[in-house]
Scaffold this active site. Structure first.
Site, mmCIF file in Angstrom:
data_model
loop_
_atom_site.group_PDB
_atom_site.id
_atom_site.type_symbol
_atom_site.label_atom_id
_atom_site.label_comp_id
_atom_site.label_asym_id
_atom_site.label_seq_id
_atom_site.Cartn_x
_atom_site.Cartn_y
_atom_site.Cartn_z
ATOM 1 N N CYS A 1 -6.788 2.608 5.782
ATOM 2 C CA CYS A 1 -7.276 0.838 6.247
ATOM 3 C C CYS A 1 -6.706 0.155 7.497
ATOM 4 O O CYS A 1 -5.248 0.984 7.882
ATOM 5 C CB CYS A 1 -6.284 -0.211 5.050
ATOM 6 S SG CYS A 1 -4.811 -0.512 4.985
ATOM 7 N N CYS B 1 -2.219 -0.285 7.591
ATOM 8 C CA CYS B 1 -2.161 0.963 7.206
ATOM 9 C C CYS B 1 -1.847 1.972 8.781
ATOM 10 O O CYS B 1 -0.941 2.498 8.629
ATOM 11 C CB CYS B 1 -2.244 1.852 5.690
ATOM 12 S SG CYS B 1 -1.858 1.072 4.450
ATOM 13 N N GLU C 1 0.494 3.957 1.687
ATOM 14 C CA GLU C 1 1.233 4.255 3.271
ATOM 15 C C GLU C 1 2.771 3.247 3.983
ATOM 16 O O GLU C 1 2.864 3.699 4.190
ATOM 17 C CB GLU C 1 0.424 4.624 4.356
ATOM 18 C CG GLU C 1 -1.087 5.109 4.251
ATOM 19 C CD GLU C 1 -1.970 4.300 3.011
ATOM 20 O OE1 GLU C 1 -1.752 2.940 1.722
ATOM 21 O OE2 GLU C 1 -3.238 4.641 3.202
ATOM 22 N N HIS D 1 1.165 -1.011 0.058
ATOM 23 C CA HIS D 1 -0.123 0.116 0.196
ATOM 24 C C HIS D 1 1.030 1.462 0.016
ATOM 25 O O HIS D 1 2.008 1.411 0.350
ATOM 26 C CB HIS D 1 -1.126 -0.042 1.066
ATOM 27 C CG HIS D 1 -1.860 -0.926 1.277
ATOM 28 N ND1 HIS D 1 -2.818 -0.967 2.064
ATOM 29 C CD2 HIS D 1 -2.079 -2.333 0.983
ATOM 30 C CE1 HIS D 1 -4.127 -1.587 1.627
ATOM 31 N NE2 HIS D 1 -3.189 -2.602 1.192
#
Length: 161
Positions: A81, A84, A53, A51
């Protein structure tokens, strides 16, 4: 400053589209300097943890030679999410700024209302319309592609009979 950094995160997010990844971008900033930036690369790398992040936090930690990013702000085009948010809290990031709200997987409430030993400030809705439009356009295109793929598959099955 928030809008300027979010614009950079949006530019990062657009890079995700080439590999059919959900267009999310992240920028880590300390002392008004960009430390790291990244975009979603799950599809590109076949890595569920890729991801934006996570990638940006890892780059920032590597650049600074430490995992604690106490004075950092992270700008993300979509609300983080659970995975993250866990990384953000573990890295001790002081502030989260995001664009689009994620009604299914967003966890912004964990930044301030938790039993963890770290809490951080959170601000949502920065350049919201641009972030939402980018996501909507991506998912609309994905649905069209999937629909076209289903039609081709159905036609192939009919032709086979």
């Amino acid at each position: 400053m928030d809008e300027e950094m979010m614009a950079i995160a949006i530019n990062e997010a657009k890079k995700s589209i080439k590999s059919e990844d959900v267009p999310v971008g992240a920028v880590v900033v300390m002392n008004n300097q960009i430390i790291a930036k990244a975009y979603n690369q799950k599809e590109k790398t076949n890595n569920v943890t890729a991801h934006a992040e996570i990638l940006a936090i890892n780059k920032a930690g590597k650049k600074l030679g430490r995992y604690r990013l106490d004075d950092a702000v992270i700008y993300i085009t979509k609300e983080p999410c659970l995975m993250c948010m866990g990384a953000i809290l573990s890295a001790r990031i002081s502030r989260i700024v995001y664009g689009a709200k994620d009604l299914r997987y967003g966890t912004s409430e964990l930044a301030t209302n938790n039993k963890f030993n770290h809490k951080c400030e959170i601000l949502g809705g920065i350049k919201n319309q641009e972030c939402e439009a980018l996501l909507s356009e991506f998912f609309r295109g994905l649905r069209r592609k999937n629909e076209s793929s289903r039609k081709t598959k159905n036609q192939f099955q009919r032709d086979k009979k």
